[in-house]
Design a protein around this motif. Structure first.
Motif, PDB file in Angstrom:
ATOM      1  N   VAL A 356     -28.352 -40.507  17.857  1.00  0.00           N
ATOM      2  CA  VAL A 356     -28.329 -41.963  17.698  1.00  0.00           C
ATOM      3  C   VAL A 356     -29.083 -42.566  18.871  1.00  0.00           C
ATOM      4  O   VAL A 356     -28.649 -42.465  20.028  1.00  0.00           O
ATOM      5  CB  VAL A 356     -26.889 -42.488  17.635  1.00  0.00           C
ATOM      6  N   ARG A 357     -30.213 -43.184  18.588  1.00  0.00           N
ATOM      7  CA  ARG A 357     -31.041 -43.759  19.641  1.00  0.00           C
ATOM      8  C   ARG A 357     -30.726 -45.242  19.812  1.00  0.00           C
ATOM      9  O   ARG A 357     -30.297 -45.908  18.870  1.00  0.00           O
ATOM     10  CB  ARG A 357     -32.523 -43.551  19.326  1.00  0.00           C
ATOM     11  N   PRO A 358     -30.954 -45.770  21.015  1.00  0.00           N
ATOM     12  CA  PRO A 358     -30.581 -47.165  21.284  1.00  0.00           C
ATOM     13  C   PRO A 358     -31.486 -48.146  20.557  1.00  0.00           C
ATOM     14  O   PRO A 358     -32.574 -47.807  20.092  1.00  0.00           O
ATOM     15  CB  PRO A 358     -30.734 -47.275  22.802  1.00  0.00           C
ATOM     16  N   VAL A 359     -31.025 -49.373  20.478  1.00  0.00           N
ATOM     17  CA  VAL A 359     -31.797 -50.449  19.859  1.00  0.00           C
ATOM     18  C   VAL A 359     -33.051 -50.682  20.697  1.00  0.00           C
ATOM     19  O   VAL A 359     -32.997 -50.797  21.924  1.00  0.00           O
ATOM     20  CB  VAL A 359     -30.959 -51.736  19.780  1.00  0.00           C
ATOM     21  N   GLY A 360     -34.194 -50.745  20.032  1.00  0.00           N
ATOM     22  CA  GLY A 360     -35.447 -50.917  20.734  1.00  0.00           C
ATOM     23  C   GLY A 360     -35.953 -49.665  21.402  1.00  0.00           C
ATOM     24  O   GLY A 360     -36.965 -49.718  22.126  1.00  0.00           O
ATOM     25  N   ARG A 361     -35.262 -48.547  21.198  1.00  0.00           N
ATOM     26  CA  ARG A 361     -35.658 -47.262  21.788  1.00  0.00           C
ATOM     27  C   ARG A 361     -35.800 -47.346  23.309  1.00  0.00           C
ATOM     28  O   ARG A 361     -36.632 -46.672  23.913  1.00  0.00           O
ATOM     29  CB  ARG A 361     -36.972 -46.771  21.176  1.00  0.00           C
ATOM     30  N   GLY A 362     -34.983 -48.164  23.935  1.00  0.00           N
ATOM     31  CA  GLY A 362     -35.044 -48.294  25.389  1.00  0.00           C
ATOM     32  C   GLY A 362     -33.711 -48.746  25.947  1.00  0.00           C
ATOM     33  O   GLY A 362     -32.719 -48.947  25.228  1.00  0.00           O
TER      34      GLY A 362
END
Length: 797
Positions: A356-362
């Motif tokens: 699960v990657r964060p919102v905005g990939r950052g």
């Protein structure tokens, strides 16, 4: 705590400690606290005080404490630490405590705070050790927990309790290794999915190339799960877990989760817009001491759980991606009616392949200076009806950071020092209806308002704060909280542009005073600072906020680095000379806006030798207040110090010819002094009594010129006198007759002895008494004086 303009309320009692659990009523009027050996009911409906309404004592007996001590535990860890406190229904709460390393649970009447007579065993519902973290949530009368189920803490379990009717209590299969030494953080209920999400960190066995690599996880279970009929009986059939990846680009991830909070979707938005904000730290040395905040969307979590899953090869104990077709979808609700083959598949395939990657990939926020331990999040509607996300972050040092998330990045609005000295933070709770934050510590509970708009006293400061809670009201001329009833509030959350937001509001005279508007014919009025030549002067500059930059200017002059020393606190220091006398302005610049914070007029003291007083008095010492706290917007409250000063009054001091000790003078602007700039260009200073102070004229140095000229004439006269005296003596020695033959003793000496004797006689002539009496003044003037008198080396007469 205790600062003016801050409504921080603190509750403590000598017999209350370790407030590890907080539970807030729906109306926000009552706060229930799970502490050591007690459950408290606090009345938080009052604005400035927190009152104890009732208290329930729940402590182990002496026999229980002795058994706990015999098990090898410290007596400080044997009390009953309340770790589970949840509303069961509208009338009762459910509470569990460690109870001397033998967990117990009970029902408590929420109105009378009375406990049921019988307590039940709390194994699997509450940890044994008070230092082990756990999570618990009650939904529809059923308790869902994440904790350890044994005394040693080696059996982690996610389980359901208090099931009734056809539903049975469920837990994880202990033999499958579904959890690897986890640390439970939090749990959340998603109503439209009827799922419970658990957040924790554990050892990632899928990364076999690194020993004990910690990863953060999110797991899910379905509330409708009742276990399998033959396979996975009384076990979860819908358990699945995935990695939470808080990472920026190709950098090392922040892999250890510390806290997480759920932000529901905005009104009218789909339920999948739910966000989870979490604090993460890193086990890597390169990120040691740093904290990061990442946000994860429910849409991303559901997408990962509906994807592919890894499979564990139990012979080699290695994880690999499954290539064959799926027999069932792990994590899907309704699998309790599935076939044994499908249940065996989900039994071995519970780890999602994707992360699960964060919102905005950052990263949402990262801090290299502070280690965050707890957070809570709130969505706020600004005056322009735009929604903003505000984070409340607690540091391990006892500070609360309020940050708003903007398109340009996170912006820290303010920092509040909650504790001094720092205390271990046990719990954090947000009351949106009341606009309060409750922090539980080892000593009590602190209540902090989410907004304090009265802290900003001008339109410029209110706009520069970029606080979505606050806006400037032009009618009442005050910074007020934003509400639906108020309109036309000046506010600029995204840019903080003061000129645009306050264009229809007359700024204060103090903020309008700019160096470009100084009159050229005369110097402006300012706080007078009387100094003596060669005296070290230090002028203070109050900061508008920690985000502002301070700048010193002089009218029609340049501040050379050879003459002026700019200190870290924004003040300026220099030596008083004819070139450094005059006017100084301290400016504060923030976000392109400039305002004058202080004006000083440095002038020379009157020369006491130029007056003839009728009598002489002793040295007069006047003491001023040592500290003064000024409430200013920003991350910290500014504290200005006005040290004690010793003044030599001309009418009270004897004239003396001794060398004057160099003193250090420190000045700071009085907050009660305001400045007025008139259209004609003349500048006046007005004191609180309304009497104006005439503009100060530029300093004159005629007296100094006369004194220097007189001293020069005296020195030349003395030099001529000494020269004439030496010539006269020389002439007398040449014309004087011989005094006769030398004595017998002198004849016996050799020429070398006679020459040495002559030198000794010349030295002994002035031994202990230099010419003109005492030590030569030139030696004192050019020597290094002691620091106790605060003298500077090479100080002239």
């Amino acid at each position: 705590m205790g600062s003016p303009g801050r409504r921080l309320s603190f509750f403590s009692s000598h017999d209350v400690g370790n407030t590890t659990t907080l539970l807030l009523s729906e109306d926000g009027e009552r706060l229930y606290v799970g502490a050591r050996d007690a459950v408290l009911a606090l009345d938080v409906s009052h604005k400035d005080t927190v009152l104890l309404k009732s208290k329930l004592d729940w402590s182990p007996s002496e026999k229980d404490l002795e058994e706990c001590s015999m098990k090898g535990k410290k007596m400080a860890d044997c009390p009953n630490f309340i770790r589970v406190l949840q509303f069961l229904n509208s009338t009762h709460m459910y509470a569990c405590g460690t109870f001397a390393f033998s967990p117990r649970c009970t029902y408590i009447n929420s109105e009378t705070l009375t406990m049921s007579l019988n307590t039940v065993e709390g194994r699997g519902r509450c940890p044994y050790d008070p230092y082990q973290r756990n999570t618990a949530i009650i939904v529809d009368g059923e308790l869902y927990t994440g904790t350890v189920a044994d005394y040693r803490g080696n059996r982690p379990v996610i389980s359901r309790h208090l099931s009734e009717g056809s539903r049975v209590d469920l837990k994880l299969d202990d033999t499958l290794g579904w959890l690897e030494d986890p640390t439970f953080i939090s749990s959340s209920f998603i109503p439209h999915e009827e799922k419970i999400y658990f957040f924790f960190s554990e050892v990632g066995r899928e990364f076999n190339f690194i020993d004990k690599f910690i990863v953060s996880r999110v797991s899910q279970i379905c509330m409708s799960d009742v276990g399998g009929q033959r396979t996975l009986q009384r076990r979860w059939t819908t358990f699945a877990k995935a990695q939470l990846l808080c990472q920026a680009g190709s950098e090392l991830p922040y892999n250890v989760i510390q806290d997480i909070d759920m932000l529901p979707p905005a009104e009218g938005a789909p339920a999948d817009d739910t966000l989870f904000y979490g604090i993460f730290t890193s086990q890597w040395a390169v990120n040691s001491g740093r904290s990061a905040v990442c946000s994860f969307s429910l849409t991303e979590i559901k997408s990962v759980f509906s994807g592919n899953y890894k499979v564990l090869n139990r012979d080699r104990l290695q994880w690999s991606a499954r290539v064959q077709d799926k027999v069932a979808n792990p994590g899907e609700c309704g699998l309790h009616n599935a076939s044994d083959n499908a249940l065996r598949f989900v039994k071995e395939n519970f780890l999602a392949e994707d992360s699960v990657r964060p919102v905005g990939r950052g990263l949402t926020l990262v801090s290299a200076e502070h280690t965050y331990s707890h957070l809570t999040v709130q969505r706020v509607q600004a005056a322009n009806k735009k929604l903003y996300t505000v984070l409340f972050l607690l540091t391990e040092a006892g500070h609360l950071h309020k940050a708003v998330l903007l398109q340009s990045g996170p912006y820290i609005i303010e920092e509040v020092q909650v504790f001094k000295p720092p205390q271990p933070i046990r719990s954090l709770k947000l009351s949106i209806p009341k606009g309060m934050i409750y922090v539980g510590t080892s000593e009590g509970v602190v209540r902090i308002p989410t907004a304090n708009c009265s802290y900003y006293w001008t339109c410029a400061q209110c706009v520069l704060s970029q606080d979505p809670f606050c806006g400037w009201d032009p009618v009442s001329r005050a910074c007020v909280e934003v509400s639906d009833t108020q309109t036309a509030l000046s506010q600029d959350i995204d840019g903080g542009n003061v000129e645009e937001a306050c264009n229809s509001i007359t700024l204060t005279h103090r903020t309008k005073f700019e160096p470009s508007k100084l009159p050229t014919a005369s110097c402006p009025a300012g706080e007078p600072v009387s100094v003596s030549l060669n005296e070290v002067v230090r002028l203070h500059c109050p900061a508008a906020s920690q985000l502002s930059k301070q700048l010193w200017v002089r009218p029609n002059s340049r501040l050379s680095s050879d003459l002026y020393l700019h200190l870290e606190d924004g003040s300026i220091s220099f030596v008083a000379t004819p070139a450094t006398l005059g006017h100084y302005l301290c400016l504060s610049t923030e976000n392109g806006y400039r305002q004058t914070m202080a004006i000083y007029h440095v002038k020379q003291k009157n020369n006491p030798m130029a007056q003839t007083p009728p009598d002489y008095a002793h040295l007069h010492t006047r003491a001023q207040p040592t500290t003064q706290t000024v409430a200013r917007p920003g991350l910290h409250t500014s504290v200005r110090v006005v040290p004690k000063t010793t003044e030599l009054r001309p009418a009270e001091t004897k004239p003396s010819l001794s060398i004057r000790n160099t003193q250090v003078t420190t000045r700071q602007l009085d907050k009660n002094l305001t400045f007025q700039v008139k259209e004609s260009g003349n500048t006046e200073a007005e004191f609180p009594d309304g009497k104006p102070l005439l503009a100060a004229r530029c300093p004159s140095y005629l007296k100094e010129l006369v004194v220097v000229s007189v001293l020069l004439v005296l020195c030349l006269s003395l030099l001529i006198t000494i020269t004439l005296y030496v010539l006269r003596q020389h002439c007398q020695r040449r014309t004087a007759p011989a005094t006769g033959a030398p004595s017998r003793d002198s004849d016996r000496r050799t020429p070398e002895e006679q020459e040495a004797l002559g030198e000794n006689q010349f030295v002994n002539k002035y031994n202990g008494q230099a010419p003109l009496g005492g030590h030569a003044h030139g030696l004192i003037c050019n020597g290094n004086l002691t620091a106790s008198t605060q003298n500077l080396p090479n100080t002239p007469f």
